[in-house]
Scaffold this motif. Structure first.
Motif, PDB file in Angstrom:
ATOM      1  N   ALA A 109      28.266  26.816  27.729  1.00 20.54           N
ATOM      2  CA  ALA A 109      29.269  27.849  27.434  1.00 20.54           C
ATOM      3  C   ALA A 109      29.788  28.469  28.728  1.00 20.54           C
ATOM      4  O   ALA A 109      30.999  28.705  28.888  1.00 20.54           O
ATOM      5  CB  ALA A 109      28.679  28.911  26.526  1.00 20.54           C
ATOM      6  N   ASP A 110      28.880  28.751  29.674  1.00 23.09           N
ATOM      7  CA  ASP A 110      29.301  29.307  30.960  1.00 23.09           C
ATOM      8  C   ASP A 110      30.196  28.319  31.709  1.00 23.09           C
ATOM      9  O   ASP A 110      31.209  28.710  32.306  1.00 23.09           O
ATOM     10  CB  ASP A 110      28.075  29.653  31.816  1.00 23.09           C
ATOM     11  N   LYS A 111      29.809  27.033  31.667  1.00 24.71           N
ATOM     12  CA  LYS A 111      30.616  26.015  32.332  1.00 24.71           C
ATOM     13  C   LYS A 111      31.988  25.913  31.664  1.00 24.71           C
ATOM     14  O   LYS A 111      33.015  25.776  32.348  1.00 24.71           O
ATOM     15  CB  LYS A 111      29.897  24.667  32.282  1.00 24.71           C
ATOM     16  N   ALA A 112      32.018  25.991  30.327  1.00 26.92           N
ATOM     17  CA  ALA A 112      33.283  25.925  29.603  1.00 26.92           C
ATOM     18  C   ALA A 112      34.162  27.120  29.951  1.00 26.92           C
ATOM     19  O   ALA A 112      35.386  26.981  30.111  1.00 26.92           O
ATOM     20  CB  ALA A 112      33.034  25.874  28.098  1.00 26.92           C
ATOM     21  N   LYS A 113      33.546  28.309  30.092  1.00 28.59           N
ATOM     22  CA  LYS A 113      34.318  29.485  30.491  1.00 28.59           C
ATOM     23  C   LYS A 113      34.906  29.292  31.889  1.00 28.59           C
ATOM     24  O   LYS A 113      36.069  29.621  32.133  1.00 28.59           O
ATOM     25  CB  LYS A 113      33.430  30.732  30.482  1.00 28.59           C
ATOM     26  N   ALA A 114      34.097  28.758  32.803  1.00 32.23           N
ATOM     27  CA  ALA A 114      34.577  28.520  34.158  1.00 32.23           C
ATOM     28  C   ALA A 114      35.691  27.475  34.153  1.00 32.23           C
ATOM     29  O   ALA A 114      36.713  27.629  34.843  1.00 32.23           O
ATOM     30  CB  ALA A 114      33.432  28.062  35.060  1.00 32.23           C
ATOM     31  N   ASP A 115      35.511  26.408  33.371  1.00 33.04           N
ATOM     32  CA  ASP A 115      36.554  25.375  33.263  1.00 33.04           C
ATOM     33  C   ASP A 115      37.832  25.949  32.672  1.00 33.04           C
ATOM     34  O   ASP A 115      38.938  25.624  33.112  1.00 33.04           O
ATOM     35  CB  ASP A 115      36.063  24.198  32.418  1.00 33.04           C
ATOM     36  N   LEU A 116      37.669  26.810  31.654  1.00 33.45           N
ATOM     37  CA  LEU A 116      38.828  27.438  31.028  1.00 33.45           C
ATOM     38  C   LEU A 116      39.553  28.333  32.022  1.00 33.45           C
ATOM     39  O   LEU A 116      40.788  28.321  32.098  1.00 33.45           O
ATOM     40  CB  LEU A 116      38.396  28.253  29.806  1.00 33.45           C
ATOM     41  N   ALA A 117      38.795  29.092  32.801  1.00 40.01           N
ATOM     42  CA  ALA A 117      39.417  29.955  33.805  1.00 40.01           C
ATOM     43  C   ALA A 117      40.155  29.110  34.844  1.00 40.01           C
ATOM     44  O   ALA A 117      41.280  29.445  35.251  1.00 40.01           O
ATOM     45  CB  ALA A 117      38.370  30.832  34.481  1.00 40.01           C
TER      46      ALA A 117
ATOM     47  N   ALA B  98      41.346  26.090  34.393  1.00 42.44           N
ATOM     48  CA  ALA B  98      42.512  25.499  33.724  1.00 42.44           C
ATOM     49  C   ALA B  98      43.624  26.534  33.583  1.00 42.44           C
ATOM     50  O   ALA B  98      44.807  26.216  33.788  1.00 42.44           O
ATOM     51  CB  ALA B  98      42.121  24.944  32.360  1.00 42.44           C
ATOM     52  N   ASP B  99      43.260  27.774  33.232  1.00 42.32           N
ATOM     53  CA  ASP B  99      44.265  28.834  33.132  1.00 42.32           C
ATOM     54  C   ASP B  99      44.943  29.058  34.482  1.00 42.32           C
ATOM     55  O   ASP B  99      46.160  29.247  34.553  1.00 42.32           O
ATOM     56  CB  ASP B  99      43.626  30.148  32.660  1.00 42.32           C
ATOM     57  N   LYS B 100      44.149  29.032  35.547  1.00 39.93           N
ATOM     58  CA  LYS B 100      44.696  29.225  36.887  1.00 39.93           C
ATOM     59  C   LYS B 100      45.662  28.090  37.231  1.00 39.93           C
ATOM     60  O   LYS B 100      46.748  28.326  37.761  1.00 39.93           O
ATOM     61  CB  LYS B 100      43.557  29.291  37.908  1.00 39.93           C
ATOM     62  N   ARG B 101      45.265  26.838  36.922  1.00 40.38           N
ATOM     63  CA  ARG B 101      46.148  25.694  37.194  1.00 40.38           C
ATOM     64  C   ARG B 101      47.430  25.792  36.367  1.00 40.38           C
ATOM     65  O   ARG B 101      48.524  25.484  36.856  1.00 40.38           O
ATOM     66  CB  ARG B 101      45.421  24.379  36.885  1.00 40.38           C
ATOM     67  N   VAL B 102      47.292  26.220  35.113  1.00 46.08           N
ATOM     68  CA  VAL B 102      48.470  26.363  34.255  1.00 46.08           C
ATOM     69  C   VAL B 102      49.406  27.421  34.838  1.00 46.08           C
ATOM     70  O   VAL B 102      50.632  27.221  34.896  1.00 46.08           O
ATOM     71  CB  VAL B 102      48.048  26.727  32.808  1.00 46.08           C
ATOM     72  N   GLU B 103      48.863  28.551  35.278  1.00 46.80           N
ATOM     73  CA  GLU B 103      49.696  29.594  35.873  1.00 46.80           C
ATOM     74  C   GLU B 103      50.383  29.095  37.140  1.00 46.80           C
ATOM     75  O   GLU B 103      51.563  29.385  37.374  1.00 46.80           O
ATOM     76  CB  GLU B 103      48.852  30.841  36.184  1.00 46.80           C
ATOM     77  N   GLU B 104      49.651  28.332  37.949  1.00 51.52           N
ATOM     78  CA  GLU B 104      50.246  27.781  39.169  1.00 51.52           C
ATOM     79  C   GLU B 104      51.377  26.821  38.828  1.00 51.52           C
ATOM     80  O   GLU B 104      52.438  26.851  39.446  1.00 51.52           O
ATOM     81  CB  GLU B 104      49.178  27.066  40.008  1.00 51.52           C
ATOM     82  N   GLU B 105      51.141  25.960  37.847  1.00 56.43           N
ATOM     83  CA  GLU B 105      52.179  25.001  37.436  1.00 56.43           C
ATOM     84  C   GLU B 105      53.391  25.734  36.855  1.00 56.43           C
ATOM     85  O   GLU B 105      54.528  25.350  37.108  1.00 56.43           O
ATOM     86  CB  GLU B 105      51.616  24.004  36.416  1.00 56.43           C
ATOM     87  N   LEU B 106      53.135  26.785  36.062  1.00 56.60           N
ATOM     88  CA  LEU B 106      54.252  27.558  35.505  1.00 56.60           C
ATOM     89  C   LEU B 106      55.046  28.229  36.620  1.00 56.60           C
ATOM     90  O   LEU B 106      56.292  28.226  36.593  1.00 56.60           O
ATOM     91  CB  LEU B 106      53.735  28.612  34.521  1.00 56.60           C
ATOM     92  N   ALA B 107      54.351  28.794  37.583  1.00 53.55           N
ATOM     93  CA  ALA B 107      55.049  29.430  38.702  1.00 53.55           C
ATOM     94  C   ALA B 107      55.859  28.394  39.479  1.00 53.55           C
ATOM     95  O   ALA B 107      57.013  28.641  39.862  1.00 53.55           O
ATOM     96  CB  ALA B 107      54.046  30.130  39.627  1.00 53.55           C
ATOM     97  N   LYS B 108      55.257  27.221  39.698  1.00 54.89           N
ATOM     98  CA  LYS B 108      55.950  26.144  40.405  1.00 54.89           C
ATOM     99  C   LYS B 108      57.186  25.709  39.616  1.00 54.89           C
ATOM    100  O   LYS B 108      58.264  25.524  40.181  1.00 54.89           O
ATOM    101  CB  LYS B 108      54.979  24.973  40.585  1.00 54.89           C
ATOM    102  N   SER B 109      57.023  25.568  38.305  1.00 50.90           N
ATOM    103  CA  SER B 109      58.149  25.162  37.456  1.00 50.90           C
ATOM    104  C   SER B 109      59.246  26.224  37.474  1.00 50.90           C
ATOM    105  O   SER B 109      60.432  25.895  37.535  1.00 50.90           O
ATOM    106  CB  SER B 109      57.676  24.940  36.018  1.00 50.90           C
TER     107      SER B 109
END
Length: 156
Positions: free
Chosen positions: A47-55, A57-68
């Motif tokens: 669960a902790d690993k999934a939370k870290a992965d989710l965080a 992934a959220d960071k990558r999504v925000e970066e991609e959105l900003a780039k887009s």
């Protein structure tokens, strides 16, 4: 039976029961509890690993959105610049075309003015000749007076 004997027998039976329980019943129970504790710990770690992965992934999504967003803004700016350039080019061409049309109209007006002046000179010369002919009625020599008429025509 006496109470002491009963008590001793109960103590012996209790000790046998404790020994049996410790030898045969207790190890599977502790193994099951240890296995369950390990599964719970693994689940919490996952669960902790999934939370870290989710965080992440959220960071990558925000970066991609900003780039887009930046790319879209840049493309819009480029499109606006191109549109402005096209509009400016069209205005330039329209101005050139308008200048050509105006120049052609002025040239044509000038030509028509020259033609009208020539026609007017010829008419005035003809009227002058008729007027002079009527005044003089006696004798008008076209050869002699041609020079006078030419000068009169050029003066007009």
């Amino acid at each position: 039976m006496s109470i002491t004997g009963t008590l001793i027998i109960q103590i012996i039976v209790f000790l046998i029961l404790v020994g049996f329980t410790m030898k045969f019943v207790w190890p599977p129970i502790t193994a099951a509890l240890d296995e369950r504790a390990r599964k719970v710990a693994d689940g919490l770690a996952a669960a902790d690993k999934a939370k870290a992965d989710l965080a992440a992934a959220d960071k990558r999504v925000e970066e991609e959105l900003a780039k887009s967003r930046n790319q879209v803004a840049q493309q819009l700016a480029d499109a606006e610049r191109r549109a402005q350039a096209i509009v400016d080019e069209a205005k330039g061409r329209a101005t050139e075309e308008a200048n050509k049309i105006v120049a052609a109209a002025r040239a044509e007006a000038e030509q028509q003015t020259v033609k009208a002046r020539e026609a007017l000179r010829e008419q005035v010369a003809a009227l002058a000749v008729k007027g002079a002919e009527q005044i003089l009625r006696k004798e008008v020599n076209a050869g002699v007076h041609a020079d006078l008429l030419k000068r009169l025509q050029t003066e007009l």
